[in-house]
Design a protein around this motif. Sequence first.
Motif, PDB file in Angstrom:
ATOM      1  N   GLU A  15      42.280  45.990  52.032  1.00  0.00           N
ATOM      2  CA  GLU A  15      42.974  46.177  53.435  1.00  0.00           C
ATOM      3  C   GLU A  15      44.453  46.277  53.363  1.00  0.00           C
ATOM      4  O   GLU A  15      45.064  47.165  53.763  1.00  0.00           O
ATOM      5  CB  GLU A  15      42.513  45.471  54.427  1.00  0.00           C
ATOM      6  CG  GLU A  15      40.967  45.723  55.049  1.00  0.00           C
ATOM      7  CD  GLU A  15      40.307  44.548  55.743  1.00  0.00           C
ATOM      8  OE1 GLU A  15      41.046  43.692  56.218  1.00  0.00           O
ATOM      9  OE2 GLU A  15      39.155  44.539  56.007  1.00  0.00           O
ATOM     10  N   SER A  16      44.884  45.206  52.780  1.00  0.00           N
ATOM     11  CA  SER A  16      46.493  45.137  52.704  1.00  0.00           C
ATOM     12  C   SER A  16      47.055  46.513  51.876  1.00  0.00           C
ATOM     13  O   SER A  16      48.359  46.664  52.057  1.00  0.00           O
ATOM     14  CB  SER A  16      47.187  43.930  52.688  1.00  0.00           C
ATOM     15  OG  SER A  16      46.881  43.261  51.135  1.00  0.00           O
ATOM     16  N   THR A  17      46.477  46.773  50.821  1.00  0.00           N
ATOM     17  CA  THR A  17      47.044  47.556  49.780  1.00  0.00           C
ATOM     18  C   THR A  17      46.541  49.062  49.939  1.00  0.00           C
ATOM     19  O   THR A  17      47.069  50.028  49.491  1.00  0.00           O
ATOM     20  CB  THR A  17      46.926  47.075  48.219  1.00  0.00           C
ATOM     21  OG1 THR A  17      45.477  47.187  48.205  1.00  0.00           O
ATOM     22  CG2 THR A  17      47.452  45.741  48.134  1.00  0.00           C
ATOM     23  N   GLN A  37      49.140  41.450  44.039  1.00  0.00           N
ATOM     24  CA  GLN A  37      48.223  40.456  44.550  1.00  0.00           C
ATOM     25  C   GLN A  37      47.507  39.711  43.964  1.00  0.00           C
ATOM     26  O   GLN A  37      47.397  38.567  44.033  1.00  0.00           O
ATOM     27  CB  GLN A  37      47.773  41.274  45.881  1.00  0.00           C
ATOM     28  CG  GLN A  37      48.569  41.582  46.908  1.00  0.00           C
ATOM     29  CD  GLN A  37      48.081  41.862  48.471  1.00  0.00           C
ATOM     30  OE1 GLN A  37      47.191  41.422  48.912  1.00  0.00           O
ATOM     31  NE2 GLN A  37      48.684  42.570  49.221  1.00  0.00           N
ATOM     32  N   GLU A  71      40.794  41.077  52.011  1.00  0.00           N
ATOM     33  CA  GLU A  71      42.201  41.116  52.438  1.00  0.00           C
ATOM     34  C   GLU A  71      42.912  41.851  51.436  1.00  0.00           C
ATOM     35  O   GLU A  71      43.909  42.783  51.721  1.00  0.00           O
ATOM     36  CB  GLU A  71      42.666  39.606  52.164  1.00  0.00           C
ATOM     37  CG  GLU A  71      43.900  39.669  52.639  1.00  0.00           C
ATOM     38  CD  GLU A  71      44.350  38.169  52.266  1.00  0.00           C
ATOM     39  OE1 GLU A  71      45.444  38.262  51.551  1.00  0.00           O
ATOM     40  OE2 GLU A  71      43.909  37.170  52.526  1.00  0.00           O
TER      41      GLU A  71
END
Length: 204
Positions: free
Chosen positions: A133-135, A169, A130
């Motif tokens: 993928e998000s960064t 994160q 996650e």
Amino acid sequence: MASPDGASGVGGSPEETELSITLTLRMLMHGKEIGSIIGKKGETVKRIREQSSARITISEGSCPERITTITGSTDAVFRAVSMIAFKLEEDLGAGGDGVSAGRTPVTLRLVIPASQCGSLIGKAGAKIREIRESTGAQVQVAGDLLPNSTERAVTVSGVPDTIIQCVRQICAVILESPPKGATIPYHPGLSLGTILLSANQVRG
């Protein structure tokens, strides 16, 4: 001129309460990177300290690796990481003719207690996937402990903007799951090789 670490828009969000938390982030750096961060006569590290208001210490020693410790409010730590990432990109990416086809990825190696790495990886690797993928940053958690310690290296690479999001994160996960048991911090240079070498020198 707006600085690259621009102020993050903190409104009446829950982020405000996080600012009172003191965060300590340890990073493993090599000689060239350390030189870039310290700067001539220590000017660069002094500027990063002043502008980020984080406490930054760099371990002593003649070994090729050194530990950079950044302590402060979460905001101050992220500002310092941001400035370090941009500085590394500027110095280490300047090897070309000044016109690079793409931005040189920067790599930061965070040193994190092994007991917190499980939360970072998540069930079947869900959390780390996650974060990737998000960064858009590459994140690798080392399988082995760093020598003579209970810490592991977490390598984050990408352009500075993605690295900063990624470190945010990772820190959020670390703050949610404190380390279990005692942490034996990693000290570069205390490897068996150096100990044997100094013992041989004494005999010689």
